[in-house]
Write a protein that holds these residues in place. Structure first.
Motif, short mmCIF file in Angstrom:
data_model
loop_
_atom_site.label_atom_id
_atom_site.label_comp_id
_atom_site.label_asym_id
_atom_site.label_seq_id
_atom_site.Cartn_x
_atom_site.Cartn_y
_atom_site.Cartn_z
N MET A 1 0.82 -1.18 0.00
CA MET A 1 0.00 0.00 0.00
C MET A 1 0.87 1.26 0.00
O MET A 1 0.56 2.21 -0.69
CB MET A 1 -0.91 -0.04 1.22
CG MET A 1 -1.90 1.04 1.26
SD MET A 1 -3.12 0.74 0.00
CE MET A 1 -4.27 1.99 0.34
N ALA A 2 1.96 1.23 0.78
CA ALA A 2 2.84 2.39 0.84
C ALA A 2 3.54 2.62 -0.50
O ALA A 2 3.78 3.76 -0.89
CB ALA A 2 3.87 2.21 1.94
N ILE A 3 3.83 1.53 -1.20
CA ILE A 3 4.47 1.66 -2.50
C ILE A 3 3.53 2.35 -3.48
O ILE A 3 3.92 3.27 -4.20
CB ILE A 3 4.93 0.28 -3.02
CG1 ILE A 3 6.02 -0.27 -2.11
CG2 ILE A 3 5.41 0.36 -4.45
CD1 ILE A 3 6.41 -1.70 -2.39
N ALA A 4 2.30 1.92 -3.52
CA ALA A 4 1.31 2.54 -4.41
C ALA A 4 1.07 4.00 -4.02
O ALA A 4 0.93 4.87 -4.90
CB ALA A 4 0.00 1.76 -4.35
N ALA A 5 1.05 4.30 -2.75
CA ALA A 5 0.85 5.68 -2.31
C ALA A 5 2.03 6.55 -2.73
O ALA A 5 1.84 7.70 -3.15
CB ALA A 5 0.66 5.72 -0.80
N ALA A 6 3.24 6.04 -2.62
CA ALA A 6 4.42 6.82 -3.01
C ALA A 6 4.40 7.12 -4.50
O ALA A 6 4.73 8.23 -4.93
CB ALA A 6 5.69 6.08 -2.65
N ALA A 8 1.70 7.28 -6.36
CA ALA A 8 0.59 8.21 -6.60
C ALA A 8 0.95 9.64 -6.17
O ALA A 8 0.60 10.60 -6.86
CB ALA A 8 -0.65 7.75 -5.84
N VAL A 9 1.68 9.79 -5.08
CA VAL A 9 2.01 11.12 -4.58
C VAL A 9 3.15 11.75 -5.37
O VAL A 9 3.07 12.91 -5.79
CB VAL A 9 2.36 11.06 -3.08
CG1 VAL A 9 2.94 12.37 -2.60
CG2 VAL A 9 1.13 10.68 -2.27
N PHE A 10 4.23 10.99 -5.59
CA PHE A 10 5.43 11.56 -6.20
C PHE A 10 5.48 11.38 -7.72
O PHE A 10 6.28 12.02 -8.38
CB PHE A 10 6.69 10.95 -5.58
CG PHE A 10 6.84 11.25 -4.12
CD1 PHE A 10 7.01 12.55 -3.68
CD2 PHE A 10 6.79 10.23 -3.19
CE1 PHE A 10 7.15 12.83 -2.34
CE2 PHE A 10 6.93 10.50 -1.84
CZ PHE A 10 7.11 11.80 -1.42
N GLY A 11 4.69 10.49 -8.27
CA GLY A 11 4.73 10.22 -9.71
C GLY A 11 5.63 9.05 -10.03
O GLY A 11 6.53 8.71 -9.28
N ILE A 12 5.39 8.43 -11.19
CA ILE A 12 6.11 7.22 -11.56
C ILE A 12 7.59 7.49 -11.88
O ILE A 12 8.43 6.62 -11.74
CB ILE A 12 5.40 6.52 -12.74
CG1 ILE A 12 5.92 5.10 -12.93
CG2 ILE A 12 5.56 7.31 -14.02
CD1 ILE A 12 5.47 4.15 -11.88
N ASP A 13 7.91 8.71 -12.31
CA ASP A 13 9.29 9.02 -12.69
C ASP A 13 10.12 9.62 -11.56
O ASP A 13 11.28 9.98 -11.76
CB ASP A 13 9.29 10.00 -13.87
CG ASP A 13 8.72 9.37 -15.13
OD1 ASP A 13 8.89 8.14 -15.29
OD2 ASP A 13 8.11 10.09 -15.94
N THR A 20 11.33 4.12 -2.92
CA THR A 20 10.30 3.49 -2.10
C THR A 20 9.96 2.09 -2.60
O THR A 20 9.66 1.20 -1.82
CB THR A 20 9.04 4.36 -2.07
OG1 THR A 20 9.40 5.67 -1.61
CG2 THR A 20 7.98 3.79 -1.16
N VAL A 21 10.02 1.91 -3.90
CA VAL A 21 9.70 0.60 -4.48
C VAL A 21 10.88 -0.35 -4.35
O VAL A 21 10.72 -1.51 -3.95
CB VAL A 21 9.30 0.75 -5.97
CG1 VAL A 21 9.17 -0.60 -6.64
CG2 VAL A 21 8.01 1.53 -6.08
N ILE A 22 12.08 0.11 -4.68
CA ILE A 22 13.25 -0.77 -4.71
C ILE A 22 13.80 -1.04 -3.30
O ILE A 22 14.29 -2.13 -3.04
CB ILE A 22 14.35 -0.14 -5.60
CG1 ILE A 22 13.83 0.00 -7.03
CG2 ILE A 22 15.62 -0.97 -5.59
CD1 ILE A 22 13.40 -1.30 -7.67
N GLY A 23 13.68 -0.08 -2.40
CA GLY A 23 14.21 -0.25 -1.05
C GLY A 23 13.73 -1.50 -0.34
O GLY A 23 14.54 -2.31 0.11
N PRO A 24 12.41 -1.70 -0.22
CA PRO A 24 11.94 -2.91 0.46
C PRO A 24 12.32 -4.20 -0.26
O PRO A 24 12.58 -5.21 0.39
CB PRO A 24 10.42 -2.74 0.49
CG PRO A 24 10.20 -1.28 0.38
CD PRO A 24 11.31 -0.77 -0.47
#
Length: 67
Positions: A1-6, A8-13, A20-24
């Motif tokens: 959920m946090a990945i999708a929120a990041a 959505a908030v910051f944009g895909i690029d 946020t996606v690669i870290g976990p």
């Protein structure tokens, strides 16, 4: 959920969303690797049972002195 929120908030690029996606994903692999290293050293130092050898109550340690 946090990945999708990041995303959505910051944009895909965004580099923040990327981190946020690669870290976990990296963190999980590193922790699995550390568990495997710990299990290897446990079997190396304590044998396959995972605990140090036990001595019986009253059993004396052999110090190399003959009878």
């Amino acid at each position: 959920m946090a990945i999708a929120a990041a995303i959505a908030v910051f944009g895909i690029d965004s580099p923040r969303a990327f981190a946020t996606v690669i870290g976990p994903l990296v963190e999980v692999l590193v922790l699995i690797g550390l568990v495997n290293v710990a299990l290897y050293f446990r079997s190396r130092f304590y044998g396959h049972e995972g605990s140090p050898p036990r001595r019986m109550v009253g059993e004396e340690e052999n110090v190399g002195i003959g009878p």
